[in-house]
Design a protein around this motif. Structure first.
Motif, PDB file in Angstrom:
ATOM      1  N   SER A  62       0.931  -1.234   0.317  1.00 22.97           N
ATOM      2  CA  SER A  62      -0.123   0.251   0.011  1.00 22.97           C
ATOM      3  C   SER A  62       1.159   1.152  -0.129  1.00 22.97           C
ATOM      4  O   SER A  62       0.681   2.317  -0.791  1.00 22.97           O
ATOM      5  CB  SER A  62      -1.121  -0.431   1.342  1.00 22.97           C
ATOM      6  OG  SER A  62      -2.056  -0.609   1.288  1.00 22.97           O
ATOM      7  N   GLY A  63       2.175   1.331   0.588  1.00 20.49           N
ATOM      8  CA  GLY A  63       3.121   2.675   0.402  1.00 20.49           C
ATOM      9  C   GLY A  63       3.279   2.823  -0.349  1.00 20.49           C
ATOM     10  O   GLY A  63       3.552   3.503  -0.731  1.00 20.49           O
ATOM     11  N   ILE A  64       4.097   1.544  -1.420  1.00 21.04           N
ATOM     12  CA  ILE A  64       4.161   1.550  -3.011  1.00 21.04           C
ATOM     13  C   ILE A  64       3.731   2.426  -3.696  1.00 21.04           C
ATOM     14  O   ILE A  64       4.020   3.048  -4.740  1.00 21.04           O
ATOM     15  CB  ILE A  64       4.774   0.432  -3.282  1.00 21.04           C
ATOM     16  CG1 ILE A  64       6.041  -0.223  -2.523  1.00 21.04           C
ATOM     17  CG2 ILE A  64       5.487   0.620  -4.507  1.00 21.04           C
ATOM     18  CD1 ILE A  64       6.930  -1.788  -2.168  1.00 21.04           C
ATOM     19  N   VAL A  65       2.339   1.417  -3.625  1.00 19.53           N
ATOM     20  CA  VAL A  65       0.961   2.143  -4.916  1.00 19.53           C
ATOM     21  C   VAL A  65       0.849   3.435  -4.790  1.00 19.53           C
ATOM     22  O   VAL A  65       0.382   4.943  -5.190  1.00 19.53           O
ATOM     23  CB  VAL A  65      -0.061   1.553  -4.417  1.00 19.53           C
ATOM     24  CG1 VAL A  65      -1.315   1.725  -5.454  1.00 19.53           C
ATOM     25  CG2 VAL A  65       0.646   0.115  -4.751  1.00 19.53           C
ATOM     26  N   ARG A  66       1.042   3.619  -3.002  1.00 22.07           N
ATOM     27  CA  ARG A  66       0.259   5.770  -2.707  1.00 22.07           C
ATOM     28  C   ARG A  66       1.693   6.449  -3.014  1.00 22.07           C
ATOM     29  O   ARG A  66       1.701   7.497  -3.415  1.00 22.07           O
ATOM     30  CB  ARG A  66       0.411   5.342  -1.248  1.00 22.07           C
ATOM     31  CG  ARG A  66       0.016   7.065  -0.845  1.00 22.07           C
ATOM     32  CD  ARG A  66      -0.258   7.642   0.662  1.00 22.07           C
ATOM     33  NE  ARG A  66      -0.829   8.707   1.061  1.00 22.07           N
ATOM     34  CZ  ARG A  66       0.442   9.281   1.883  1.00 22.07           C
ATOM     35  NH1 ARG A  66       1.106   8.117   2.687  1.00 22.07           N
ATOM     36  NH2 ARG A  66       0.148  10.225   2.001  1.00 22.07           N
ATOM     37  N   CYS A  67       2.572   5.329  -2.912  1.00 14.92           N
ATOM     38  CA  CYS A  67       3.814   6.422  -3.289  1.00 14.92           C
ATOM     39  C   CYS A  67       3.857   7.237  -4.424  1.00 14.92           C
ATOM     40  O   CYS A  67       3.759   8.373  -5.219  1.00 14.92           O
ATOM     41  CB  CYS A  67       5.466   6.333  -2.733  1.00 14.92           C
ATOM     42  SG  CYS A  67       5.247   6.141  -1.492  1.00 14.92           S
ATOM     43  N   ILE A  68       3.745   5.830  -5.278  1.00 13.18           N
ATOM     44  CA  ILE A  68       4.001   5.590  -7.309  1.00 13.18           C
ATOM     45  C   ILE A  68       2.706   6.678  -7.618  1.00 13.18           C
ATOM     46  O   ILE A  68       2.899   7.858  -8.094  1.00 13.18           O
ATOM     47  CB  ILE A  68       3.788   4.218  -7.342  1.00 13.18           C
ATOM     48  CG1 ILE A  68       5.166   4.313  -7.353  1.00 13.18           C
ATOM     49  CG2 ILE A  68       3.728   5.247  -9.665  1.00 13.18           C
ATOM     50  CD1 ILE A  68       6.460   4.146  -8.296  1.00 13.18           C
ATOM     51  N   ALA A  69       1.778   6.550  -6.788  1.00 11.85           N
ATOM     52  CA  ALA A  69       0.407   7.443  -7.894  1.00 11.85           C
ATOM     53  C   ALA A  69       0.399   8.887  -6.986  1.00 11.85           C
ATOM     54  O   ALA A  69      -0.336   9.787  -7.890  1.00 11.85           O
ATOM     55  CB  ALA A  69      -1.014   6.921  -6.896  1.00 11.85           C
ATOM     56  N   GLU A  70       0.878   9.543  -5.750  1.00  6.61           N
ATOM     57  CA  GLU A  70       1.020  10.174  -5.310  1.00  6.61           C
ATOM     58  C   GLU A  70       1.800  10.978  -6.348  1.00  6.61           C
ATOM     59  O   GLU A  70       1.658  12.327  -7.077  1.00  6.61           O
ATOM     60  CB  GLU A  70       1.253  10.744  -3.837  1.00  6.61           C
ATOM     61  CG  GLU A  70       0.829  10.715  -3.044  1.00  6.61           C
ATOM     62  CD  GLU A  70      -0.677  11.281  -2.703  1.00  6.61           C
ATOM     63  OE1 GLU A  70      -0.825  12.377  -3.264  1.00  6.61           O
ATOM     64  OE2 GLU A  70      -1.590  11.074  -2.266  1.00  6.61           O
ATOM     65  N   LYS A  71       3.146  10.592  -6.814  1.00  4.46           N
ATOM     66  CA  LYS A  71       3.778  10.945  -8.031  1.00  4.46           C
ATOM     67  C   LYS A  71       3.788  11.453  -8.352  1.00  4.46           C
ATOM     68  O   LYS A  71       4.070  12.275 -10.230  1.00  4.46           O
ATOM     69  CB  LYS A  71       5.398  10.241  -7.543  1.00  4.46           C
ATOM     70  CG  LYS A  71       6.710  11.155  -7.942  1.00  4.46           C
ATOM     71  CD  LYS A  71       7.365  12.085  -7.329  1.00  4.46           C
ATOM     72  CE  LYS A  71       8.714  11.657  -7.956  1.00  4.46           C
ATOM     73  NZ  LYS A  71       9.479  13.121  -7.514  1.00  4.46           N
ATOM     74  N   MET A  72       3.208  10.159  -9.232  1.00  4.77           N
ATOM     75  CA  MET A  72       2.387  10.374 -10.485  1.00  4.77           C
ATOM     76  C   MET A  72       1.402  11.781 -10.781  1.00  4.77           C
ATOM     77  O   MET A  72       1.384  12.347 -11.701  1.00  4.77           O
ATOM     78  CB  MET A  72       1.669   8.955 -11.631  1.00  4.77           C
ATOM     79  CG  MET A  72       3.141   8.234 -11.406  1.00  4.77           C
ATOM     80  SD  MET A  72       4.536   8.278 -12.522  1.00  4.77           S
ATOM     81  CE  MET A  72       3.694   8.594 -14.184  1.00  4.77           C
TER      82      MET A  72
END
Length: 133
Positions: A100-110
């Motif tokens: 969930s942390g990885i998904v959130r980081c990528i989603a927020e950056k994108m």
């Protein structure tokens, strides 16, 4: 709260780490993404097909973008479906921690690069529900 699938409230990425990642320049090193360590890097590099092998941050972001579709005339892939697809893809790759942390980081950056690709407000009700318990 669901037991599986993407949930931004299960992200263990601190606000400081998230902000540092969001403001930072990307180098391509997968470990620059909060939640990705050496074991996750090895798992991302494994695969049978070229499209399934991820060796750098840019490819991982590309995979994230690929999972935004397919769209058709009647239905578009929304935020929740998109995040679920990416979360489960990471699970299929063998990533067992910090999904969930990885998904959130990528989603927020994108989303910073392409506003509208991720709508964190879709999860605001989920956060409010956990306060009621």
């Amino acid at each position: 709260m669901a037991d599986t699938g993407y949930d931004p409230n299960r992200s263990r990425v601190s606000d400081d780490k998230m902000n540092e990642f969001l403001r930072g320049q990307l180098t391509g090193d997968l470990t620059e993404i909060p939640g990705i360590g050496p074991a996750a890097v090895r798992k991302l590099r494994e695969g049978d097909a070229d499209g399934d092998i991820v060796t750098n941050t840019f490819q991982l972001m590309g995979k994230f973008l690929m999972l935004k579709g397919p769209d058709d005339e009647d239905e578009k892939v929304g935020t929740r479906e998109h995040m679920e697809k990416f979360w489960y893809w990471l699970q299929e790759k063998g990533i067992s921690s910090h999904r969930s942390g990885i998904v959130r980081c990528i989603a927020e950056k994108m989303n910073a690069m392409m506003p509208g690709i991720y709508d964190a407000s879709e999860y605001a009700d989920d956060d409010d529900d956990s306060d009621d318990e």
